[in-house]
Structures are given as structure tokens and as C-alpha cells.
Design a protein around this motif. Sequence first.
Motif, PDB file in Angstrom:
ATOM      1  N   THR A   1       0.324  -0.835   0.079  1.00  0.00           N
ATOM      2  CA  THR A   1      -0.607   0.434   0.233  1.00  0.00           C
ATOM      3  C   THR A   1       0.584   1.245  -0.126  1.00  0.00           C
ATOM      4  O   THR A   1       2.222   1.095  -0.077  1.00  0.00           O
ATOM      5  N   ALA A   2       0.389   2.165  -0.285  1.00  0.00           N
ATOM      6  CA  ALA A   2       1.231   3.374   0.171  1.00  0.00           C
ATOM      7  C   ALA A   2       2.008   3.700   1.675  1.00  0.00           C
ATOM      8  O   ALA A   2       3.077   4.564   1.849  1.00  0.00           O
ATOM      9  N   THR A   3       1.670   3.215   2.175  1.00  0.00           N
ATOM     10  CA  THR A   3       2.008   2.880   3.329  1.00  0.00           C
ATOM     11  C   THR A   3       2.932   1.997   4.169  1.00  0.00           C
ATOM     12  O   THR A   3       4.235   1.659   4.982  1.00  0.00           O
ATOM     13  N   THR A   4       2.594   1.013   3.151  1.00  0.00           N
ATOM     14  CA  THR A   4       3.583   0.050   4.104  1.00  0.00           C
ATOM     15  C   THR A   4       4.771  -0.474   4.048  1.00  0.00           C
ATOM     16  O   THR A   4       5.494   0.072   5.103  1.00  0.00           O
ATOM     17  N   LEU A   5       5.841   0.447   3.018  1.00  0.00           N
ATOM     18  CA  LEU A   5       7.442   0.209   3.950  1.00  0.00           C
ATOM     19  C   LEU A   5       7.754   1.518   4.585  1.00  0.00           C
ATOM     20  O   LEU A   5       8.743   0.653   5.329  1.00  0.00           O
ATOM     21  N   ALA A   6       6.905   2.541   3.953  1.00  0.00           N
ATOM     22  CA  ALA A   6       7.375   3.124   5.109  1.00  0.00           C
ATOM     23  C   ALA A   6       6.988   2.629   6.650  1.00  0.00           C
ATOM     24  O   ALA A   6       6.890   3.409   7.711  1.00  0.00           O
ATOM     25  N   GLY A   7       5.759   1.851   6.894  1.00  0.00           N
ATOM     26  CA  GLY A   7       5.729   1.910   8.341  1.00  0.00           C
ATOM     27  C   GLY A   7       5.980   0.842   8.594  1.00  0.00           C
ATOM     28  O   GLY A   7       6.978   0.214   9.988  1.00  0.00           O
ATOM     29  N   TRP A   8       6.526  -0.318   8.216  1.00  0.00           N
ATOM     30  CA  TRP A   8       7.725  -1.402   8.113  1.00  0.00           C
ATOM     31  C   TRP A   8       9.082  -0.628   8.920  1.00  0.00           C
ATOM     32  O   TRP A   8       9.694  -1.174   9.496  1.00  0.00           O
ATOM     33  N   VAL A   9       9.665   0.395   7.873  1.00  0.00           N
ATOM     34  CA  VAL A   9      10.877   1.574   7.889  1.00  0.00           C
ATOM     35  C   VAL A   9      10.927   2.082   9.907  1.00  0.00           C
ATOM     36  O   VAL A   9      11.710   0.946  10.349  1.00  0.00           O
ATOM     37  N   HIS A  10       9.470   2.352  10.358  1.00  0.00           N
ATOM     38  CA  HIS A  10       9.835   3.314  11.171  1.00  0.00           C
ATOM     39  C   HIS A  10       9.465   1.636  12.171  1.00  0.00           C
ATOM     40  O   HIS A  10       9.454   2.150  13.144  1.00  0.00           O
ATOM     41  N   ALA A  11       8.553   0.755  11.726  1.00  0.00           N
ATOM     42  CA  ALA A  11       8.517  -0.142  12.668  1.00  0.00           C
ATOM     43  C   ALA A  11       9.909  -0.376  13.998  1.00  0.00           C
ATOM     44  O   ALA A  11      10.448  -1.284  14.411  1.00  0.00           O
ATOM     45  N   ALA A  12      11.337  -1.026  11.779  1.00  0.00           N
ATOM     46  CA  ALA A  12      12.538  -1.047  12.825  1.00  0.00           C
ATOM     47  C   ALA A  12      13.750  -1.000  13.234  1.00  0.00           C
ATOM     48  O   ALA A  12      13.922  -0.490  13.913  1.00  0.00           O
ATOM     49  N   ARG A  13      12.894   1.905  12.621  1.00  0.00           N
ATOM     50  CA  ARG A  13      13.841   2.255  13.582  1.00  0.00           C
ATOM     51  C   ARG A  13      13.396   2.058  14.749  1.00  0.00           C
ATOM     52  O   ARG A  13      14.201   2.488  16.181  1.00  0.00           O
ATOM     53  N   ARG A  14      12.224   1.636  15.182  1.00  0.00           N
ATOM     54  CA  ARG A  14      11.416   2.045  16.859  1.00  0.00           C
ATOM     55  C   ARG A  14      12.010   0.826  17.467  1.00  0.00           C
ATOM     56  O   ARG A  14      12.965   1.145  18.687  1.00  0.00           O
ATOM     57  N   ILE A  15      12.415  -0.361  17.107  1.00  0.00           N
ATOM     58  CA  ILE A  15      12.538  -1.004  17.623  1.00  0.00           C
ATOM     59  C   ILE A  15      13.963  -1.536  17.976  1.00  0.00           C
ATOM     60  O   ILE A  15      15.319  -1.961  18.349  1.00  0.00           O
ATOM     61  N   LEU A  16      14.757  -1.087  16.892  1.00  0.00           N
ATOM     62  CA  LEU A  16      16.635  -1.259  17.096  1.00  0.00           C
ATOM     63  C   LEU A  16      17.079  -0.252  18.036  1.00  0.00           C
ATOM     64  O   LEU A  16      17.116   1.086  18.150  1.00  0.00           O
ATOM     65  N   LYS A  17      18.183  -0.693  18.576  1.00  0.00           N
ATOM     66  CA  LYS A  17      19.003  -0.340  19.306  1.00  0.00           C
ATOM     67  C   LYS A  17      19.907   1.030  18.748  1.00  0.00           C
ATOM     68  O   LYS A  17      20.107   1.103  16.795  1.00  0.00           O
ATOM     69  N   SER A  18      20.482   1.839  18.656  1.00  0.00           N
ATOM     70  CA  SER A  18      21.506   2.581  18.027  1.00  0.00           C
ATOM     71  C   SER A  18      22.360   2.340  17.644  1.00  0.00           C
ATOM     72  O   SER A  18      22.815   1.353  17.818  1.00  0.00           O
ATOM     73  N   ASN A  19      22.872   2.518  16.299  1.00  0.00           N
ATOM     74  CA  ASN A  19      23.704   1.824  15.408  1.00  0.00           C
ATOM     75  C   ASN A  19      22.888   0.276  15.601  1.00  0.00           C
ATOM     76  O   ASN A  19      23.920  -0.781  14.674  1.00  0.00           O
ATOM     77  N   GLY A  20      21.764   0.044  15.209  1.00  0.00           N
ATOM     78  CA  GLY A  20      21.040  -1.102  15.081  1.00  0.00           C
ATOM     79  C   GLY A  20      21.162  -1.371  13.376  1.00  0.00           C
ATOM     80  O   GLY A  20      21.484  -0.258  12.624  1.00  0.00           O
ATOM     81  N   GLN A  21      21.207  -2.780  12.675  1.00  0.00           N
ATOM     82  CA  GLN A  21      21.349  -2.642  11.564  1.00  0.00           C
ATOM     83  C   GLN A  21      19.789  -3.067  11.008  1.00  0.00           C
ATOM     84  O   GLN A  21      19.152  -4.129  11.331  1.00  0.00           O
ATOM     85  N   LEU A  22      19.802  -3.079   9.553  1.00  0.00           N
ATOM     86  CA  LEU A  22      18.760  -2.673   9.111  1.00  0.00           C
ATOM     87  C   LEU A  22      18.761  -3.539   8.027  1.00  0.00           C
ATOM     88  O   LEU A  22      19.971  -3.186   6.724  1.00  0.00           O
ATOM     89  N   ALA A  23      18.255  -5.114   7.384  1.00  0.00           N
ATOM     90  CA  ALA A  23      18.159  -5.316   6.266  1.00  0.00           C
ATOM     91  C   ALA A  23      17.301  -5.340   6.021  1.00  0.00           C
ATOM     92  O   ALA A  23      16.005  -6.502   6.147  1.00  0.00           O
ATOM     93  N   LEU A  24      17.116  -5.168   3.843  1.00  0.00           N
ATOM     94  CA  LEU A  24      16.205  -5.659   3.591  1.00  0.00           C
ATOM     95  C   LEU A  24      15.987  -5.556   1.624  1.00  0.00           C
ATOM     96  O   LEU A  24      16.968  -5.571   1.559  1.00  0.00           O
ATOM     97  N   ILE A  25      14.932  -6.587   1.582  1.00  0.00           N
ATOM     98  CA  ILE A  25      14.721  -6.958  -0.051  1.00  0.00           C
ATOM     99  C   ILE A  25      13.577  -5.823  -0.652  1.00  0.00           C
ATOM    100  O   ILE A  25      12.131  -5.902  -0.030  1.00  0.00           O
ATOM    101  N   TRP A  26      13.414  -5.492  -1.720  1.00  0.00           N
ATOM    102  CA  TRP A  26      11.932  -4.220  -2.527  1.00  0.00           C
ATOM    103  C   TRP A  26      12.934  -4.928  -4.247  1.00  0.00           C
ATOM    104  O   TRP A  26      13.683  -4.769  -4.143  1.00  0.00           O
ATOM    105  N   ARG A  27      11.825  -4.267  -4.795  1.00  0.00           N
ATOM    106  CA  ARG A  27      12.064  -4.727  -6.207  1.00  0.00           C
ATOM    107  C   ARG A  27      12.726  -3.983  -6.274  1.00  0.00           C
ATOM    108  O   ARG A  27      12.984  -2.337  -5.803  1.00  0.00           O
ATOM    109  N   ALA A  28      13.901  -3.057  -7.944  1.00  0.00           N
ATOM    110  CA  ALA A  28      14.907  -2.751  -7.681  1.00  0.00           C
ATOM    111  C   ALA A  28      14.145  -0.623  -8.448  1.00  0.00           C
ATOM    112  O   ALA A  28      14.549  -0.330  -7.930  1.00  0.00           O
ATOM    113  N   ASP A  29      12.789  -1.085  -9.425  1.00  0.00           N
ATOM    114  CA  ASP A  29      12.419  -0.326  -9.602  1.00  0.00           C
ATOM    115  C   ASP A  29      11.719   0.803  -8.456  1.00  0.00           C
ATOM    116  O   ASP A  29      11.586   2.338  -8.281  1.00  0.00           O
TER     117      ASP A  29
END
Length: 267
Positions: free
Chosen positions: A161-189
Amino acid sequence: MGPGSREENASKNESPAAGITEDGFLGGQLRLRQPRSGHRAGHDAILLAAATPARSGDRVVDLGSGVGAAGLAVARRVRGIDLVLVEIDPALAELARNNAGTNAIMAEVIVLDVEAGAAAFDNAGLGPDSADVVLMNPPFNDPSRHRASPDGVRERAHVATATTLAGWVHAARRILKSNGQLALIWRADGIAEVLAALDRGFGSVEILPVHGDVTSPAIRILVRATKGGRAPTRLHAALLLNEESGVPKKWVQEILAGKGELPLARR
């Protein structure tokens, strides 16, 4: 062979009555039960796992885990992680729980909507600054170019949806510690969408384009980002899945067989 492929191994047992198959991943190192139809784990999950920069002792959270393919593959590669699998669908979450047990991998499985609020995450034991690493394979198909599926679970797992990626990244940012690592896969375009979503709170972004072969445009991007990171964005040399002849690259075959990791996994 491409990231959209749905079967990792020729060894597969079907349970027609239950609509479940058992499939081999990582060259047979991982056995997963999953729905015979609908959303099925494939090469995307294994490539994401091979790009996840986890270390022994890390608390690793797989958001939208499905039956657990990516998270369990990380746990098979990196021993001693504290693995949490988060999945919105109770049936898939139960399969993930069973898959962890079958493969003798310790994992906590939580039924939770990734786009739920902070209170729901707190209640599930995923409060702020509680994870070292987050990995995720969010729904990323463009609804304007994707034929709707009558299977609601499959539709939710594939279409953004229009909010999917931003919502998921926001959730990851909230639960990650400072300097924590995020890995994701997305379509290239959708690379611009990814960079925009990561612009708030993440830096030190590294991108690995994934191509079917040397003559084709990228079809996926694997991305690693650091919460609070300050290093410039880095674009890695492309990962080519196949030779021009169509034969899978030997290195890619080794990655899919669990015999290595991708550059993004190195810290």
C-alpha cells in the motif's frame, strides 16, 4: 532461476489433505513446511538471509516472517542469535513455530501486524531499542501493476500500500538499538521509495542490485542500513544470478545452498 522462484530444492513432500508441502532450503540444511498455494518462500528469503549482518549474541527480529524462511536461514548460518519471528497471519505463524522446532532452532514467534502501534509492540516484548538486527521482506508489488489475488493472505503478503514501506521501516527504527542494522529486500524499480523511507533515522546505506543476468536490468535490491549511521551511501557491484547462457552462477548456487554470505552481511 530468479528471486521470484518459489522452490529451493527438488526434494519436496506434499500433504494434499492439509494443503501443506515440506521443502528443502539451504541445500537441505533447512526443512520448511509451508502452504502449497498462496504465499510461498523462495529465493528472495534466502538472499535476504545471506545479506543480514547478524552476529552470535544478537537479538534478530524478522518482520513479516511468513513460515520463518529468512529468519531461520540466518539462524542456521549464525549460531547463537536470539531470533524473533513476527507474522500477522496466525496460520503462518504456527507453521513458523513448528518449522523452528523441526529444525532445532530456538525462536520466539509473535503474531503481530508490523504496522501496529508502539503499544502493541511493547506488549509483545518488542519495545524501543530492543533489537540488534531487523530483517524484512515487505510486500512490494505495485498495486497498479499487480492483478489482485482472490487469496487474501497471498494479496497481503505481496502487494504494497502507499504506507507499507514507510510503516515497516518506522517499526524497524523504533525497535532497533542505536547503530542497529536493518536488512531488507525490495523491487529494484522502487529504489527511490527505499531511500526516502530510510532518510529518517537511518544512514550508512549499502545497496546490492540483483540482476537475472548481465543483459537484464536489476529486478531486486538488497539493502542494509544503520540506525543513526553517518557514512555515505554505497552501491555494491551487482549480483548476477545467471550466466548469459541461463545457467545459474556457481557463487549464487553456493549462497542458496547455505555455503556463504553476501557482502552486506559483513560488519
